[in-house]
Design a protein around this motif. Structure first.
Motif, mmCIF file in Angstrom:
data_model
loop_
_atom_site.group_PDB
_atom_site.id
_atom_site.type_symbol
_atom_site.label_atom_id
_atom_site.label_comp_id
_atom_site.label_asym_id
_atom_site.label_seq_id
_atom_site.Cartn_x
_atom_site.Cartn_y
_atom_site.Cartn_z
ATOM 1 N N UNK A 86 17.153 18.286 -16.037
ATOM 2 C CA UNK A 86 17.867 18.045 -17.284
ATOM 3 C C UNK A 86 19.275 18.600 -17.130
ATOM 4 N N UNK A 87 20.244 17.887 -17.696
ATOM 5 C CA UNK A 87 21.638 18.280 -17.484
ATOM 6 C C UNK A 87 22.407 18.307 -18.788
ATOM 7 N N UNK A 88 23.388 19.189 -18.848
ATOM 8 C CA UNK A 88 24.349 19.145 -19.945
ATOM 9 C C UNK A 88 25.105 17.826 -19.841
ATOM 10 N N UNK A 89 25.396 17.219 -20.976
ATOM 11 C CA UNK A 89 26.017 15.894 -20.980
ATOM 12 C C UNK A 89 27.336 15.871 -20.216
ATOM 13 N N UNK B 287 16.432 13.425 -15.675
ATOM 14 C CA UNK B 287 15.498 12.919 -16.676
ATOM 15 C C UNK B 287 16.165 12.653 -18.018
ATOM 16 N N UNK B 288 17.038 13.581 -18.421
ATOM 17 C CA UNK B 288 17.680 13.446 -19.723
ATOM 18 C C UNK B 288 18.877 14.396 -19.767
ATOM 19 N N UNK B 289 19.836 14.071 -20.620
ATOM 20 C CA UNK B 289 20.967 14.971 -20.835
ATOM 21 C C UNK B 289 20.976 15.452 -22.274
ATOM 22 N N UNK B 290 21.533 16.645 -22.462
ATOM 23 C CA UNK B 290 21.631 17.238 -23.790
ATOM 24 C C UNK B 290 23.030 17.812 -23.963
ATOM 25 N N UNK B 291 23.430 18.019 -25.202
ATOM 26 C CA UNK B 291 24.667 18.749 -25.429
ATOM 27 C C UNK B 291 24.539 20.124 -24.775
ATOM 28 N N UNK B 292 25.643 20.596 -24.214
ATOM 29 C CA UNK B 292 25.583 21.834 -23.433
ATOM 30 C C UNK B 292 24.965 22.989 -24.213
ATOM 31 N N UNK B 293 25.328 23.110 -25.483
ATOM 32 C CA UNK B 293 24.816 24.222 -26.284
ATOM 33 C C UNK B 293 23.321 24.100 -26.567
ATOM 34 N N UNK B 294 22.793 22.900 -26.419
ATOM 35 C CA UNK B 294 21.370 22.674 -26.700
ATOM 36 C C UNK B 294 20.503 22.677 -25.444
ATOM 37 N N UNK B 295 21.135 22.651 -24.271
ATOM 38 C CA UNK B 295 20.401 22.438 -23.015
ATOM 39 C C UNK B 295 19.266 23.430 -22.827
ATOM 40 N N UNK B 296 19.549 24.710 -22.884
ATOM 41 C CA UNK B 296 18.525 25.696 -22.549
ATOM 42 C C UNK B 296 17.398 25.729 -23.576
#
Length: 260
Positions: free
Chosen positions: A124-127, A181-190
């Motif tokens: 999973x990665x920060x956007x 697999x998916x990306x998330x906003x950086x602040x939400x990643x963890x």
């Protein structure tokens, strides 16, 4: 400075943090040695149920520490080969863990650092994270199994662009291309990754480990998969966890698996 932080949580999730933010978490000799010790320990840890890997600061990892290469121009190829093979095999020990592994790519993942992330079961990665493999622009042939991991994750087309043309892919693009697999906003990643890891950790350990083994076998055909499953499924049928899982389902409650 401890170049690798290991935090064990009560639910069986183990968080590993590459901890050289001043070097964008470059894979130094000291970090490599600590990684080897950690992977060896986790391979024997029956309480571990999921391993999450991320980087300290703004980067996941800038890749191998190349500071030594300029001083090694006179070193013979066989010695260099042995050094690099040991480096590759040490970092790719993560592929040998029986528990599921997750890479949380919080920032730039470069070269060997990207490959270690791609060697995990889930990525999973920060956007806005940047993923790149600039080996040839440095005059280097790709290493850390880049020519295997990149095509396997996202196909030969993107792998060729990244390895030959130096294409940089953001986390958001990587999710669309299937590289992660998916990306998330950086602040939400963890928090998102921690939630996924928690779900994995709640599942039956024996069944989860055997399922990972099956997925990593790359069965050649349907019959090969059936033969494996006809052996592995009875193993779980004989476990206490299966009895608990069925009882919890029947009683509409959360199961309490013990790995027995």
């Amino acid at each position: 400075m401890t170049e690798l932080l290991v935090d064990r949580h009560d639910d069986g999730v183990v968080l590993i943090t590459l901890n050289r933010p001043d070097m964008r978490n470059a894979m130094t000799d000291a970090m490599t040695a600590r990684w080897r010790e950690t992977m060896s320990s986790l391979a024997k840890d029956r309480d571990a149920r999921c391993v999450v890997i991320t980087g300290a600061g703004t980067a996941f990892s800038s890749g191998g520490d190349l500071s030594w290469i300029g001083d090694r121009g006179a070193e013979a190829v066989p010695l260099l080969r042995d050094r690099m093979l040991d480096f590759y095999r040490t970092w790719l020990m993560v592929t040998e863990l029986e528990v599921p592994t997750i890479a949380a790519v919080n920032g730039p993942a470069v070269g060997a650092g990207l490959c270690v992330a791609l060697a995990c079961d889930l990525v999973y990665a920060a956007a806005d994270a940047k993923l790149l493999a600039p080996f040839t622009s440095l005059g280097l042939h790709p290493g850390m199994a880049a020519t295997y991991l990149l095509p396997r994750r996202a196909g030969t087309g993107l792998a060729r662009e990244m390895l030959l043309a130096g294409r940089t892919v953001t986390g958001a693009e990587a999710a669309v291309k299937g590289l992660v697999n998916e990306s998330f906003l950086k602040d939400d990643l963890m928090s998102e990754v921690r939630s996924i890891a928690g779900k994995i950790a709640k599942n039956a350990p024996i069944a989860t480990r055997l399922t990972k083994v099956a997925l990593n076998q790359d069965h050649q055909d349907l019959e090969a998969a059936l033969r494996w499953e006809s052996l592995a499924q009875p193993v779980t049928m004989a476990s206490s966890d299966m009895i608990e899982g069925l009882a919890a389902h029947r009683e509409r409650r959360v199961p309490k698996f013990t790995g027995s």
